[in-house]
Design a protein around this motif. Sequence first.
Motif, PDB file in Angstrom:
ATOM      1  N   THR A   1      -4.635   1.781  -0.086  1.00  0.00           N
ATOM      2  CA  THR A   1      -4.467   1.661   1.354  1.00  0.00           C
ATOM      3  C   THR A   1      -4.603   0.189   1.728  1.00  0.00           C
ATOM      4  N   TYR A   2      -4.401  -0.123   3.020  1.00  0.00           N
ATOM      5  CA  TYR A   2      -4.554  -1.524   3.411  1.00  0.00           C
ATOM      6  C   TYR A   2      -5.992  -1.997   3.257  1.00  0.00           C
ATOM      7  N   ILE A   3      -6.946  -1.070   3.224  1.00  0.00           N
ATOM      8  CA  ILE A   3      -8.345  -1.447   2.954  1.00  0.00           C
ATOM      9  C   ILE A   3      -8.462  -2.013   1.544  1.00  0.00           C
ATOM     10  N   HIS A   4      -7.824  -1.344   0.597  1.00  0.00           N
ATOM     11  CA  HIS A   4      -7.853  -1.833  -0.783  1.00  0.00           C
ATOM     12  C   HIS A   4      -7.145  -3.182  -0.917  1.00  0.00           C
TER      13      HIS A   4
ATOM     14  N   LEU B   1     -14.817   2.523  -3.529  1.00  0.00           N
ATOM     15  CA  LEU B   1     -13.738   1.827  -2.835  1.00  0.00           C
ATOM     16  C   LEU B   1     -13.255   0.636  -3.647  1.00  0.00           C
TER      17      LEU B   1
ATOM     18  N   SER C   1      -7.640  -6.378   7.354  1.00  0.00           N
ATOM     19  CA  SER C   1      -8.359  -6.132   6.105  1.00  0.00           C
ATOM     20  C   SER C   1      -8.522  -7.412   5.304  1.00  0.00           C
TER      21      SER C   1
ATOM     22  N   GLU D   1       0.849  -1.193   0.000  1.00  0.00           N
ATOM     23  CA  GLU D   1       0.000   0.000   0.000  1.00  0.00           C
ATOM     24  C   GLU D   1       0.888   1.248   0.000  1.00  0.00           C
TER      25      GLU D   1
END
Length: 211
Positions: A47-50, A179, A80, A8
């Motif tokens: 990001t780490y969400i992605h 997202l 995540s 990320e």
Amino acid sequence: MKIALMNEFSQAAKNPTILQQLTDVSDELKHQVFNVGMDGDEDHRLTYIHLGIIASLLLNSKAVDFVVAGCGTGQGAMMSLNAYPGVACGYCIEPSDAYLFAQINNGNALALPFAKGYGWGAELNIRYIFEKAFTGVTGQGYPPERKASQVENAGILNDVKAATAKPYLEGLKSLDEGLVKQAVGGERFQACFFEHCQVPELAEFVNSLIK
């Protein structure tokens, strides 16, 4: 084995070093590596969400067999990735973590800290982690006499996640579309995913987002 590496934004500059260690180990073991996250040179921000979305798509579509992810501490990436059915991600700081995860939990993803504790000799630690993660037969138990219960519990945990989560594609469609679009917008991810995806419904879903 097909292995995906993803970084990320906060640790993107370290991607070439991490990729080199993973590639060196994988080449010796005849594994194939796909660098699907950020490498420090592109503007496609993740990001780490992605990373969780990307990892879940690659694993649930059977485009890859294993994912190596991470962030500053590794904790966000682990959380995540583990949010999705079909993903069993371990937290790995040192080579023994990788070995024990492979033998006891036999999951399909690792999250590493690429900032915290990343100092002199960090590339050696990463290389040894990859060696322990990808060398030999996994799921053999540790100690060996506990293999039966460990294999059973790993299966039970996967069943628990499947039972308490929405069906995978339904869950993806319930996320914020922006997202997910950001997650799947990278060219290297798309190349790996579309070439190796074995689940047409997932390919159709991702394709609908990038048109």
